[in-house]
Design an enzyme around this catalytic site. Structure first.
Site, PDB file in Angstrom:
ATOM      1  N   HIS A  93     -29.067 -14.490  24.344  1.00  0.00           N
ATOM      2  CA  HIS A  93     -28.139 -14.308  25.457  1.00  0.00           C
ATOM      3  C   HIS A  93     -27.437 -15.601  25.883  1.00  0.00           C
ATOM      4  O   HIS A  93     -26.701 -15.615  26.861  1.00  0.00           O
ATOM      5  CB  HIS A  93     -28.866 -13.684  26.656  1.00  0.00           C
ATOM      6  N   SER A 103     -22.527  -8.316  37.606  1.00  0.00           N
ATOM      7  CA  SER A 103     -22.890  -9.655  37.134  1.00  0.00           C
ATOM      8  C   SER A 103     -21.669 -10.516  36.855  1.00  0.00           C
ATOM      9  O   SER A 103     -21.687 -11.725  37.060  1.00  0.00           O
ATOM     10  CB  SER A 103     -23.712  -9.563  35.841  1.00  0.00           C
ATOM     11  N   HIS A 137      -3.775   3.160  -3.406  1.00  0.00           N
ATOM     12  CA  HIS A 137      -4.038   2.607  -2.077  1.00  0.00           C
ATOM     13  C   HIS A 137      -3.438   1.215  -1.866  1.00  0.00           C
ATOM     14  O   HIS A 137      -2.662   1.001  -0.939  1.00  0.00           O
ATOM     15  CB  HIS A 137      -5.541   2.547  -1.788  1.00  0.00           C
ATOM     16  N   ARG A 164     -23.132 -18.707  35.351  1.00  0.00           N
ATOM     17  CA  ARG A 164     -24.018 -17.804  36.090  1.00  0.00           C
ATOM     18  C   ARG A 164     -24.567 -18.524  37.312  1.00  0.00           C
ATOM     19  O   ARG A 164     -24.666 -17.967  38.399  1.00  0.00           O
ATOM     20  CB  ARG A 164     -25.179 -17.377  35.184  1.00  0.00           C
ATOM     21  N   HIS A 213       0.840  -1.198   0.000  1.00  0.00           N
ATOM     22  CA  HIS A 213       0.000   0.000   0.000  1.00  0.00           C
ATOM     23  C   HIS A 213       0.876   1.250   0.000  1.00  0.00           C
ATOM     24  O   HIS A 213       1.170   1.797   1.064  1.00  0.00           O
ATOM     25  CB  HIS A 213      -0.906  -0.008   1.227  1.00  0.00           C
ATOM     26  N   PRO A 216      -6.471  -5.119  11.316  1.00  0.00           N
ATOM     27  CA  PRO A 216      -7.786  -4.647  10.892  1.00  0.00           C
ATOM     28  C   PRO A 216      -8.046  -3.210  11.347  1.00  0.00           C
ATOM     29  O   PRO A 216      -7.656  -2.817  12.451  1.00  0.00           O
ATOM     30  CB  PRO A 216      -8.741  -5.617  11.590  1.00  0.00           C
ATOM     31  N   LEU A 217      -8.718  -2.452  10.529  1.00  0.00           N
ATOM     32  CA  LEU A 217      -8.945  -1.040  10.815  1.00  0.00           C
ATOM     33  C   LEU A 217      -9.699  -0.830  12.125  1.00  0.00           C
ATOM     34  O   LEU A 217     -10.565  -1.607  12.499  1.00  0.00           O
ATOM     35  CB  LEU A 217      -9.697  -0.392   9.653  1.00  0.00           C
ATOM     36  N   GLU A 220     -17.785  -3.142  24.286  1.00  0.00           N
ATOM     37  CA  GLU A 220     -16.996  -4.369  24.362  1.00  0.00           C
ATOM     38  C   GLU A 220     -15.792  -4.349  23.423  1.00  0.00           C
ATOM     39  O   GLU A 220     -14.703  -4.810  23.775  1.00  0.00           O
ATOM     40  CB  GLU A 220     -17.867  -5.591  24.036  1.00  0.00           C
TER      41      GLU A 220
END
Lengths: 638, 638
Positions: free
Chosen positions: B457, B373, B262, B503, B34, B122-123, B395
């Site tokens: 979930h 939690s 590019h 859990r 690039h 990765p971007l 996250e």
């Protein structure tokens, strides 16, 4: 136009409180759930009931408003509303909230409960789904004119707006000036860890303005204010955010504004006291006063009438719409490829996409800024007039937007990026899989064949990830011919399909028109005397054929099985597998870290590590995807 | 303080053009890469060389400035700079760009090339990594005062800023007012599909201001302007974005500003013409004039000197820092659990985290708004004074920020969310795995045991995903005792470790102090006469024990193997496995869609679909994780 005035306020208060206590009762009965958000939004939801154009008696009416609760934990509110509006959801269903086999699972699920437009679940998905609905409506309006003039409403909270996917989707909504999109930001200043101020100090209004939105603000417990802002929003020229200031757990005595109302029942005593405080009978549960029910059911009456008028006025457009929805795949004229031709499957796939698009009106899609590499650019021009969606470098929003498009009712959407970046949108792929949404994923640059870009750009574990995802079908065709066969099958299948395609040229080595693909794999090179079967997918099929030839030169009878869809192949029973493999030893070959082959193979030649930067051919050799190693491993098995 | 004036411009032009052609030559020689971004940023990089405080002779100097190229495709520029600045990277290495086994892979890799602070790839990852570095520096400054006063520089492009992770990370940077963070936004208006205007119309300055940043702008090809903005930025009170207007492929004759620069070599002719046009010998490649080299090497001389002064002035802090870096795990006083005690592994894990934190100064972390939690809240208070990081519902940024913290040189970071949301950060977990970064993932709510929250979930495919990821070790302890044993091992291991925790309460059913965990699994219930082995992980181990008891009551001798880390267990050779399994049939049990068990098992009781909404116990029964079904399946095997 404003829908309420001072005279409606007494009734609205009764409506909202009925909603509140229905939700509180549902959560209490289940002893599990999220009462806070439902009680906080009850006032807004009540006013919205005066504006919403939906027809519970014809839930799939294409010109209905779409309503998305991005925070799926507001499910009690969703179900209570659906019941009150007149969808096929009984009071008994509300009482069975979160119980086994009920119509009212913990988070709303599309296809499971009438009136639920999309499965949202994890935070951030829903707002991006809503952008997908709004894009779908905009494209449809371009084709069907005023037959499609509905709004897309979305409720989201702090959590949704903290998620990166929401920024991505809203950037695109602003870019396309989606004037049909109205998002309520339920600003209650509470997240699970406490006050939002512990992790959030963004100026939300400024953020949305920066992304090309208009922003309004309202007191989420003032009916007239809510109504006037919805009225304004419906006249907007661009997407609208209504910052709706609410109190979480509104109406819960002693717990208003507390994060304790977020994810747990209020407790029997609090529910009783709260009912008493607001003039409800503290001893009764699941109470819906007749006048309140009647007022909510106005939504249904209004919807039935509006739907009827719409049908009368749009007879011609409706015929056109029905034609779109037919999806007659038999008309598609697929490209043809010759044995020995060398063509990357990303290239053959590009031709196939164009062929499908030529005959299927609702087939549209695009890439996360890799169109020229993914070969996904269609000849039809750019959205909103044409079918090419330029998602920008926003893989996650792309995934959720195509979910919205798939559920819109007119489209068969695809989206694309490099296979390694599938990770970025996998949360949305998961939702598509749960919903069995008909979405197509075009993931090119499928292995170490990527070459010089190196480890960060070479997928290794992605095949295993997506094969472990229920409902999703992953196709990795060996060449251009299998690529065609896979598409023919994929279009017929229920649920999402993923195409995992090569960057590098692959020699066409399979026959045309394999109708055996529906089993996931088939005997490509037969040998009744075989003592070993080489089984492979994608670019490794040709290697298997070449290795088989060499093994046979050494006197080892070998057969080759090509498996373009291991998901389907693994669904075969032991007897069907026995018919293919006989008593041969089975050696699987795949340039991926694919333990799943062990279900059918005695040994697997696979990637044991991440890749590295070098020419693709060198890497295949280096990692053991070469005839010498296959022969060695085959002999070791025998 | 300004570092250059009018007199430096002639030299800077030579430096920048040397960089340009080094990069163009590298890409041309590799015939892959690039060049556009490298040539566009050459001017800024040259000026930055006057400001940067690093010591190429002591690359791990803790008070060095950190420099992150978020777009890893700018690798040619990174390598050219590292060589010119005096890191251990030769001209020969530059010539081997993107070749097998070279020090100069297609995207920069931490640990592979000296001076590369982090693997970006990765971007979007890099800018979030930079926020992690800046948070690390802020926390360190709180503890070591002026011994830690460096800056974190980051280069990012349109792609990085379109990615959701960048918004998440920058929201947090603004929230914490990270005054040590300086980000160059390389605004060249070009992405792969063409002009950025096809998908991007955001007001970037306004967006960053909304997130609490200061924003500057400069002409990325005007040396004095660049210098003055860097000078300003270094005095900032909050994070700074410098919008740097550049032309992609600057200096490439006929291709300046084109997306063609590019991702592909410029072509031999363009390179020749471009050199000629800028006064370089068109026939020479990889030319570094002596005066240019000397000027770049000033970075090294300055760094060596500054490092020395720093050492002299901070003797006491350095001792403290070294103590932090020791990480003496033998001091940790782990909690103790008794057989029969019922405790969720998320709860036992919370106690373990606190125990580690008490003795290991650099052990810190937090959750994406699920602290209560996930049981990840430490007693030490909140960042920046304490160790609790409130990531908010972000996250993905969390995943990349802990990567930055792990590479900072002082920390052993952990992060946490529900296991199903691990999907949101998996791209960053992948990078941690590629780097072998010592990051700990605390993922609770590990199966259908989640219960009422339903399909969206309940993790189903996540275990397979992460087990297929090289280098990463996934631990799913059967109970609190195994939880302790897993941590003891994990702290000693190289590379990232993931804890997948329940859990629901689990009865303590394994002995204390299993030192057999290092094999990944061990014989929990022995029976020399066994005809069948039940092998399980996590919550299913107890089920295996109970089923074994029943099988034995029916006269079928059964043994049970607990496998808290299948990754390690699968690494054992056939002989080691034979020692454990003998000639028994093997039935694996795991509430996940885990085909990988087939490598060692004859049959697997696993999830065949997504989960659903009901009480956890009902779901285990419904999906076959109950004694009756295990006994049935075991008998079918025999």
């Amino acid at each position: 136009m404003s829908k309420i005035d001072q005279n409606d306020i007494f009734m609205l208060q009764r409506m909202a409180n009925t909603l509140r206590f229905l939700c509180a009762d549902m959560v209490q009965e289940a002893n599990s759930g999220h009462p806070g958000v439902a009680m906080g939004l009850a006032d807004v939801a009540s006013v919205l009931s005066y504006h919403l154009n939906i027809n519970p008696k014809n839930p799939k009416w294409i010109n209905r408003d779409r309503l998305v609760f991005s925070g799926g934990h507001a499910s009690s509110l969703v179900y209570a509303l659906l019941h009150l509006w007149g969808f096929d959801l009984s009071l008994q269903d509300l009482k069975a909230f979160r119980q086994k086999d009920s119509k009212t699972p913990g988070h709303p699920e599309y296809g499971h409960t009438q009136g639920v437009e999309i499965t949202t679940g994890p935070l951030g998905q829903g707002i991006a789904n809503a952008v997908g609905f709004a894009m779908g409506a905009k494209y449809a309006k371009n084709h069907f004119g005023n037959a499609i003039i509905h709004k897309v409403y979305c409720f989201c909270g702090d959590g949704d707006l903290q998620e990166g996917i929401s920024y991505e989707a809203c950037a695109l909504a602003g870019h396309h000036q989606l004037d049909n999109l109205i998002v309520f930001y339920d600003s209650n200043k509470i997240t699970i860890e406490g006050d939002t101020s512990i992790a959030m100090s963004e100026n939300i209004a400024q953020r949305f303005i920066a992304q090309g939105w208009d922003v309004l603000e309202c007191d989420g417990h003032n009916f007239l204010d809510i109504d006037s802002k919805i009225t304004l929003a419906k006249q907007a020229k661009r997407p609208i955010l209504i910052i709706t200031h609410t109190t979480i757990g509104k109406g819960a005595v002693g717990l208003e504004g507390s994060h304790k109302t977020h994810g747990a029942p209020l407790g029997v005593e609090v529910v009783r006291e709260s009912k008493k405080a607001l003039g409800f009978d503290e001893n009764e549960k699941f109470v819906i006063p007749d006048d309140v029910l009647m007022r909510f059911r106005n939504v249904c009456e209004r919807g039935v009438a509006t739907n009827k008028i719409w049908e009368d006025e749009n007879a011609q457009a409706i015929l056109q719409i029905q034609k779109w929805q037919e999806n007659d795949f038999s008309k598609i004229e697929y490209p043809s490829f010759e044995q020995g031709e060398k063509i990357a499957t990303r290239v053959s796939n590009g031709k196939i996409l164009e062929a499908i698009s030529n005959k299927i009106a609702g087939f549209l899609g695009g890439s996360a800024d890799l169109g020229p590499s993914n070969n996904t650019t269609l000849s039809s021009g750019d959205f909103p007039k044409g079918k090419n969606l330029h998602f920008g470098i926003r893989e996650h929003a792309m995934g959720a937007i195509v979910n919205g498009l798939a559920n819109y009712g007119l489209y068969l959407p695809f989206c694309a990026t490099f296979f390694v970046f599938s990770d970025y949108l996998s949360p949305s792929i998961r939702i598509a899989s749960i919903m069995n949404a008909k979405v197509f994923y075009i993931f090119t640059h499928d292995s170490i064949g990527v070459g010089e870009d190196g480890a960060t750009h070479q997928p290794i574990e992605q095949l295993s990830h997506f094969r472990a995802m229920p409902n999703l079908k992953v196709f990795r065709p060996a060449d251009a011919n299998e690529n065609v066969a896979c598409w023919k099958l994929a279009l017929q299948l229920q649920g999402p399909c993923m195409f995992v395609l090569s960057r590098q040229n692959l020699e066409v080595c399979t026959p045309k028109n394999q109708d055996v693909i529906h089993c996931g794999g088939y005997l490509l090179k037969e040998n009744k005397q075989a003592s070993i079967t080489l089984v492979a997918s994608g670019s490794e099929v040709n290697l298997a054929l070449r290795s088989a030839k060499k093994l046979e030169e050494e006197g080892i009878a070998t057969q080759v099985v090509s498996v373009p869809c291991l998901d389907l192949f693994l669904m075969q029973n032991a007897k069907e597998r026995q018919e293919i493999f006989g008593n041969t030893k089975v050696l699987a070959i795949e340039a991926s870290r694919s333990f799943e082959w062990y279900k059918i193979a005695d040994d697997v030649v696979m990637m044991e590590s991440f890749g590295s930067s070098a020419k693709g051919d060198d890497l295949f050799e280096h990692y053991g995807f070469c005839e010498d190693n296959i022969i060695k491993r085959a002999k070791a098995l025998l």
